[in-house]
Design an enzyme around this catalytic site. Sequence first.
Site, PDB file in Angstrom:
ATOM      1  CD  GLU A   1      -1.751  -2.370   1.326  1.00 38.35           C
ATOM      2  OE1 GLU A   1      -0.641  -2.626   1.838  1.00 38.35           O
ATOM      3  OE2 GLU A   1      -2.565  -3.249   0.990  1.00 38.35           O
ATOM      4  CG  HIS A  32     -11.505  -7.385   6.092  1.00 37.85           C
ATOM      5  ND1 HIS A  32     -10.695  -8.093   6.942  1.00 37.85           N
ATOM      6  CD2 HIS A  32     -11.057  -7.671   4.843  1.00 37.85           C
ATOM      7  CE1 HIS A  32      -9.808  -8.786   6.244  1.00 37.85           C
ATOM      8  NE2 HIS A  32      -9.999  -8.544   4.975  1.00 37.85           N
TER       9      HIS A  32
END
Lengths: 378, 336, 451
Positions: free
Chosen positions: B60, B129
């Site tokens: 990322e 999540h």
Amino acid sequence: MLDASAISGASPQPGIHQLIAADGTSVADEELAPLVADVDDDQLLQLYSDMVTIRRIDVEATALQRQGQLALWPPMLGQEASQAGSLHALTMDDFIFPTYRENGVAYLRGADLAGIMSTWRGSANTGWDPHKFNMATPQIIIGAQTLHATGYAMGLVLDGKEALSIAYLGDGASSQGDVHESMVFAASFQAPVIFFCQNNHWAISEPVGLQAHAPIAGRAPGYGIPSMRVDGNDVLAVLAATRWAANRARSGGGPSFIEAVTYRMGAHTTADDPTRYRGVTELEEWGARDPIARVRAFLQGRGRLDEAAEAGVAARADTMAAELRNGCINMPDPAPMTVFDNVYTTEHAILDRQRDHYERYLAAFATTEGTTLEGSRS
Amino acid sequence: MSRLTLTQAINAGLRKAMEDDPKVVLMGEDIGTLGGVFRVTDGLMKDFGSHRVIDTPLAESAIIGTAVGLAYRGFRPVCEIQFDGFIYPGFDQIVSQVAKLHMRTHGQVRMPLTIRVPFGGGIGSPEHHSESPEAYFVHTSGLRVISVSNPQDAYTMLRQAIACDDPVLFFEPKRRYHTKGEVDLDADLSRAPAMGASRVVSAGTDVTLVTYGPLVSTALDAAKAAADDGISLEVIDLRSLSPLDYGPIEDSVRRTGRLVITHEASETLGLGAEIAAGITERCFNYLEAAPVRVTGFDIPYPPSKLEKHHLPDLDRMLDGVDRVLGRPNSLSGLEG
Amino acid sequence: MIQEFKLPDLGEGLTESEIVSWHVAVGDTVQLNQVIGEVETAKAVVELPSPYAGIVTAITHEPGTTVEVGEVIIAFEVPAEGGPAAEAVDPAQKRVPTLVGYGADPESSKRPARRARAFAATSTTTMPQPAAEAAPAVVAAPVEARVQADRPRSTPPVRKLARDMGIDLAELVGTGERGLITRDDVLSFAGDPSQGAGVAATAPSASAVGTPAGAGNAAREVRTPIKGVRKFTAAAVAKSAFTAPHVTEFLTVDVTAGMEFLAKLRAKREFSDVKLTPLTLAARAVCLGIARQPSLNSRWDEGANEIVTMNYVNLGIAAATPRGLVVPNIKDAQLLGMHGLAAAVGELATVARSGKTQPADLAGGTFSITNIGVFGIDAGTPILNSGEAGILALGAVRNTPWEHQGGIALRQVMTLSLSFDHRLVDGEQGSRFLADVGAVMSDPAMALALS
């Protein structure tokens, strides 16, 4: 170019250590053979049984997800040898830092099956006490555990212990910054850590060729860390390789890197559809290198696995599967107020106030419906 | 008009933006061949090529950092962070570089990045999540932050975000990905509501209920249920979190005198805290009661079997409405 | 027993699947998890493992048909024990699993509704309705121009005051900055509701008594709206009574000498322009008494956790007005002599009778006197004017047989009733104060001894 061609690595490349070929025949390997010279047929049968059991567990868990009993399940299908072989090189003094896919390792380590399921059912964030099994909880943030393993190993050095830590990671993780930083630290501090990379060739839909333009095992020497590539579907070779790394760690040799070349036969998780991004041929090729089939063939060839023995192994596996199913579907939901537990070790007035308010809120309802709220829930 | 799911609307927005501007490139994990783990980028690689829909390695920080480099080069990158909980490896690049480069270079270097992030809970997932990290980014000067709640806004505001020369964090409520809504695909962007505008989505007279993202539809349901009790809620969708558009909220509170703010993110230092302070400053002499916040607790996101307790639902929102109205509520008699 | 298997959710947000094939037929025995068939979503062909061990009794959808999630597709006869799979399939589950979890709750077609709560949330509500009625229908689309006006501007503490007094701010005009409604505005409105610019005509509450209907249709009860001064007084009195612990002491004194003193003053030219009454003397006596017992002139400040003792006396005199009882006060009464007090009392009464008492006159009192003697009443247990420590009620002056110089004589006798707030004033202090007041009333020369 930015066009990432998929290097699927369908066939094991040269330089990959192996002791049992895909067809079950012995392979000579000067480096590995001495490390498992003590492994007799009985022990190999135990390894076989372990692999059969963890595959059976994996199948059962997948079915449970299909039946709505688990939120999701990350299959380890095809990676049984990597998990069982590496685990058996460790002692209970060694500390394991798994990814989220090492459920076979967790089971073989002794974690309770219902506990393992609780994470995937959504009942808990952890299924076991890390200090009881010297095994960290499943790690969902890719690569984070490698730093933890390195730090733990640094702690072992400070304490003057002979034990080691092992970090499991995948091929996708080898792109994350944390992994590279952990190897820098491991080398600089000569930490007794094993980086056990299961290259199962896929990170969701991304092939390993996108993560690395050269074998992953080749990265470690760049940091000053010796590495070995091993056939991840060969349980004996995996055991040997891990012993190689463990011996180095225990004797002050510092970190090691193992790339276990294997294949993710299943989907990334239970709602993934691999047919969108990979072909059938690859699956067939890797199916022919099945880790369990080859050991079966090997043992049958030596007359150590007749029908009765096979049935015995299958029965034990089925028993575990039934235990897993029972433990899963009968698992009670956590009580509502436990949502506030264990955020801190010390008092926190703001959180206490929220807890108090929520308790009053729940008490205000006409019925205590336990943990299921009926009615509209947007 | 087309009836699209939220994912389809985002897909259409990306497609239109890429058609309009060849410098727009998409980058992210699994966005190309797979079409994204939620199928948001489905079909785009096939139509625009892998040099504009880029499958990235698993990193990322690098996704954001290389996007910064691409922006220097004149590209308009749209980065996807696969899940909210995975944004943190990229946090340094976002906060230290993306947010600051324009000011650092006296306006000479622009960072027209759009960073798309599926966020929020209520999808029965394991850790990482279901996060709501928007406050970190609202607190970071130099970034604009958007949270869409419906397919039409997703389509329009994504295009506006991509066209905007400021970096934009574009939060998509993943639990609403399959919600359908009418979308005008031919809407003229220049006549669409401003990207920074908040909006009254349901008129009412008794209490102002402010929210954004996944809880907008919950708030609308709460308004329907409240109507059965004779209470009229005015629901406001913030749409833009940075900057906040106080205009419609002030107008509303001047009429209702009562404010409830709700979000999934934890109570402390969430958007609710900011708006409670901001409206108290602006509307003190119209307030009948202290503003009430209905939010997640100050805890890490819980295991999914417990998430329904953490996330504000219709009943918790209406308990807050009762409180601000002085009606019997779960905290009756407690507060000053 | 028969167990039905409903088509489960298979991922990616799809609500239906097509049956591709069945691997079993009616009458077959199946094992748990045995693959019984395949379904196809738009994304993939998925195998279905059996959730039960048993015998297939019915297959309800043939290959090639499209089935909605949640529809029964196959049924099994299972052993009564049910086995561990008895609740394997949750028939109510309609969540669509994703890559990473159970998935989001599906959108319900039911009308959203609240969970029932244990405490009654009745429909008798404290709904503020300054303008339009609450609209039951909710508009889902963006809003056009609104009709509802801005609420009256005020501050939260003043809103609370108005709420406590039962005053609707919409009936007031604010005198503060840009029309802000101030505390004084509220208090003023309480004193004279007609000062508000409200639309509604409010009849003076004291005379707002409905006339009984004529004979034959006579109403058996009359209803009067609670508002205006009555409402204010009721609220103030109730608050005082239930906040301050009241103690009342009585002292009956021979005020003959006091009356003679007043008569002597009336004869003097400088007192010709004022009216001297026992109230005047009592007012002076109270001020002198307060100087010696300041606790009777204090205030309980809960918020600051302090008792405030004032070094001035704003002496309230209860007055009847056309609209009801008000208690305007004489500022710095301790500075006034008999003439000043008489003038002030007279002025105050005149203003009150004409209904023109100003909010400033009503605010800031520290001690009150109420003259019930004018009604011929001897004694009572007066309720403190809100926030004050003491109130003195003066009874009627009566000719009464009394002890006088060792014998019985008809004397002018009056009872003084003193109520005080026991938080601020102890029995001894209250008693001594009352004794002092009585001393001055019965022998005005005692004033010299008290100062």
